[in-house]
Every structure is written in C-alpha cells, then in structure tokens.
Write a protein that holds these residues in place. Structure first.
Motif, PDB file in Angstrom:
ATOM      1  N   UNK A  63       0.833  -1.194   0.000  1.00  0.00           N
ATOM      2  CA  UNK A  63       0.000   0.000   0.000  1.00  0.00           C
ATOM      3  C   UNK A  63       0.876   1.256   0.000  1.00  0.00           C
ATOM      4  N   UNK A  64       0.236   2.416  -0.039  1.00  0.00           N
ATOM      5  CA  UNK A  64       0.980   3.679  -0.097  1.00  0.00           C
ATOM      6  C   UNK A  64       1.717   3.957   1.216  1.00  0.00           C
ATOM      7  N   UNK A  65       1.161   3.494   2.330  1.00  0.00           N
ATOM      8  CA  UNK A  65       1.812   3.713   3.629  1.00  0.00           C
ATOM      9  C   UNK A  65       3.178   3.041   3.673  1.00  0.00           C
ATOM     10  N   UNK A  66       3.287   1.879   3.038  1.00  0.00           N
ATOM     11  CA  UNK A  66       4.571   1.171   3.012  1.00  0.00           C
ATOM     12  C   UNK A  66       5.603   1.944   2.194  1.00  0.00           C
ATOM     13  N   UNK A  67       5.159   2.602   1.142  1.00  0.00           N
ATOM     14  CA  UNK A  67       6.075   3.416   0.328  1.00  0.00           C
ATOM     15  C   UNK A  67       6.621   4.575   1.167  1.00  0.00           C
ATOM     16  N   UNK A  68       5.718   5.241   1.879  1.00  0.00           N
ATOM     17  CA  UNK A  68       6.138   6.362   2.726  1.00  0.00           C
ATOM     18  C   UNK A  68       7.099   5.892   3.815  1.00  0.00           C
ATOM     19  N   UNK A  69       6.795   4.737   4.408  1.00  0.00           N
ATOM     20  CA  UNK A  69       7.673   4.177   5.443  1.00  0.00           C
ATOM     21  C   UNK A  69       9.060   3.887   4.872  1.00  0.00           C
ATOM     22  N   UNK A  70       9.106   3.389   3.637  1.00  0.00           N
ATOM     23  CA  UNK A  70      10.377   3.095   2.978  1.00  0.00           C
ATOM     24  C   UNK A  70      11.159   4.375   2.712  1.00  0.00           C
ATOM     25  N   UNK A  71      10.458   5.421   2.290  1.00  0.00           N
ATOM     26  CA  UNK A  71      11.107   6.713   2.049  1.00  0.00           C
ATOM     27  C   UNK A  71      11.696   7.255   3.350  1.00  0.00           C
ATOM     28  N   UNK A  72      10.910   7.196   4.426  1.00  0.00           N
ATOM     29  CA  UNK A  72      11.367   7.703   5.723  1.00  0.00           C
ATOM     30  C   UNK A  72      12.593   6.940   6.207  1.00  0.00           C
ATOM     31  N   UNK A  73      12.568   5.610   6.047  1.00  0.00           N
ATOM     32  CA  UNK A  73      13.698   4.785   6.469  1.00  0.00           C
ATOM     33  C   UNK A  73      14.951   5.119   5.654  1.00  0.00           C
ATOM     34  N   UNK A  74      14.765   5.362   4.366  1.00  0.00           N
ATOM     35  CA  UNK A  74      15.899   5.702   3.497  1.00  0.00           C
ATOM     36  C   UNK A  74      16.532   7.018   3.924  1.00  0.00           C
ATOM     37  N   UNK A  75      15.682   7.988   4.250  1.00  0.00           N
ATOM     38  CA  UNK A  75      16.198   9.292   4.676  1.00  0.00           C
ATOM     39  C   UNK A  75      16.983   9.167   5.975  1.00  0.00           C
ATOM     40  N   UNK A  76      16.433   8.428   6.940  1.00  0.00           N
ATOM     41  CA  UNK A  76      17.127   8.244   8.214  1.00  0.00           C
ATOM     42  C   UNK A  76      18.453   7.515   8.012  1.00  0.00           C
ATOM     43  N   UNK A  77      18.466   6.533   7.123  1.00  0.00           N
ATOM     44  CA  UNK A  77      19.707   5.805   6.835  1.00  0.00           C
ATOM     45  C   UNK A  77      20.745   6.724   6.203  1.00  0.00           C
ATOM     46  N   UNK A  78      20.287   7.591   5.289  1.00  0.00           N
ATOM     47  CA  UNK A  78      21.202   8.518   4.627  1.00  0.00           C
ATOM     48  C   UNK A  78      21.797   9.512   5.627  1.00  0.00           C
ATOM     49  N   UNK A  79      20.954  10.016   6.514  1.00  0.00           N
ATOM     50  CA  UNK A  79      21.428  10.964   7.527  1.00  0.00           C
ATOM     51  C   UNK A  79      22.407  10.280   8.477  1.00  0.00           C
ATOM     52  N   UNK A  80      22.051   9.086   8.927  1.00  0.00           N
ATOM     53  CA  UNK A  80      22.913   8.342   9.858  1.00  0.00           C
ATOM     54  C   UNK A  80      24.260   8.018   9.210  1.00  0.00           C
ATOM     55  N   UNK A  81      24.235   7.603   7.942  1.00  0.00           N
ATOM     56  CA  UNK A  81      25.476   7.253   7.249  1.00  0.00           C
ATOM     57  C   UNK A  81      26.372   8.468   7.057  1.00  0.00           C
ATOM     58  N   UNK A  82      25.750   9.623   6.813  1.00  0.00           N
ATOM     59  CA  UNK A  82      26.531  10.839   6.564  1.00  0.00           C
ATOM     60  C   UNK A  82      27.283  11.307   7.807  1.00  0.00           C
TER      61      UNK A  82
END
Length: 207
Positions: A63-82
C-alpha cells in the motif's frame, strides 16, 4: 535452458531491476506528495506517475503507507550514514564545519531533498533526526553531565537544531535568498548567540 553460470547474472539483473522499480515508485510518491495530501494519493496515481504497472508496485509494496515508510527509512539511513563517523559534539565547538557537512549532504541531491521537505508527512522523520542528533551530541561530549545540566543543554540544542531544520527547509524550497553553497556561513552567523551560551555552560561544567 539456464546454466549454472547464467543464474548469478540473472539474479544480479533482477536485483538491479528491483532497485530501479523501488526508486521509481518512491520518486513518484515524492512528486505526488508535493501535489496533494498523502491521504489523497492512490496506488493508481503512483503507477501512472512512475509509468509502471500495478503488478510491479505490488511486487514491492502492499500500500501507499509502506512506500512512505520506505522513504522515511531511506532518509534516516542517509542521515545516519553521513554523520556516523563524526564526533557530533564538534558541532558545539566548530558549528561552521558541522553545518558545512550538512550543506554538502543536501547538495548531493538538492531537488530530491527539496521535494522531501515540501511534504507534510516528512516532519516526523525530521523530528526523529533532530532528537537523534541531540542524543548523539550529548553522548559524544564524553562528559558525565548532571541531569540539570543535561536538561539545560538539551533545551538549547533542541531550540538551535529546530531553527537549523527550518532554515534548511526554507533554503531548499527557495523561500529565502540564500544558496546551499552559502548556507553554512549564513546559519552559523544566525546561531552564534546560542552557540556562545552552550560554550559558556560547558566551560562552567569543566571548572
């Protein structure tokens, strides 16, 4: 007939195709979230925007909620990695250098981050990032702070980091006439009073 040597090549191709499809879906979602509220976005909207079929969507998300959750997780991973390898307490002593790292991070893909911060739903991700930054800065100080001092520093850091988030949002959305290239110096100058208070508090603790 597929040979043993062909199997790894096929799997690699399928993996690349999967990553590409997920990226297209997430980018479509981001574009749509700028155009309309999240709860008004349908799977049909996403597949049309991404130019894929529904089967490709359901191969990755329910569903669309899973897409948003994936986007949020990607952003947090990018910030954490940086900032994973950084001593985040350096932000207190050298804010310009730290802010330069943030600006450089956004400069890696300013259009993507502009779309991201333009969406209302991403505020939860930014809040999580803010609280994580406060915890990491306090931990990286390497000081055994009394609870009262930790609370005082947390309040000052929360106020400052909230301001930084707002300023970067306005810069990314071009609401203020400051470029990302010049943002670190601009924000550091604005936050100088708060930084001086933090330094004074830390110096008193070290006496």
């Amino acid at each position: 007939m597929e040979t043993r040597e062909d199997a790894p090549k096929r799997m690699k191709a399928e993996y690349r195709s999967s990553i590409r499809s997920k990226t297209m879906i997430k980018e479509a979602m981001l574009e749509l979230m700028v155009e309309k509220p999240f709860d008004k976005i349908t799977i049909t909207d996403i597949v049309k925007k991404a130019d894929i079929n529904r089967g490709t969507f359901y191969a990755h998300y329910d569903n669309t909620a899973e897409v948003l959750k994936s986007i949020s997780a990607s952003v947090m991973d990018e910030i954490a990695a940086a900032f994973k390898a950084k001593n985040n307490s350096d932000a207190l002593w050298n804010p310009r250098g730290y802010l330069k790292q943030i600006s450089d991070f956004f400069l890696t893909n300013p259009t993507y981050f502009a779309r991201l911060v333009a969406t209302e739903k991403i505020s939860e991700v930014l809040n999580d990032a803010r609280h994580n930054a406060i915890k990491k800065i306090l931990n990286d100080l390497g000081m055994d702070l009394p609870e009262s001092s930790k609370a005082q520093l947390s309040i000052i850091l929360d106020y400052s980091i909230s301001g930084i988030c707002t300023l970067y949002t306005d810069i990314l959305l071009e609401k203020i006439p400051v470029s990302l290239e010049n943002s670190a110096e601009y924000i550091a100058n604005l936050l100088a009073p708060q930084r001086n208070v933090v330094v004074e508090v830390l110096q008193q603790m070290q006496k």
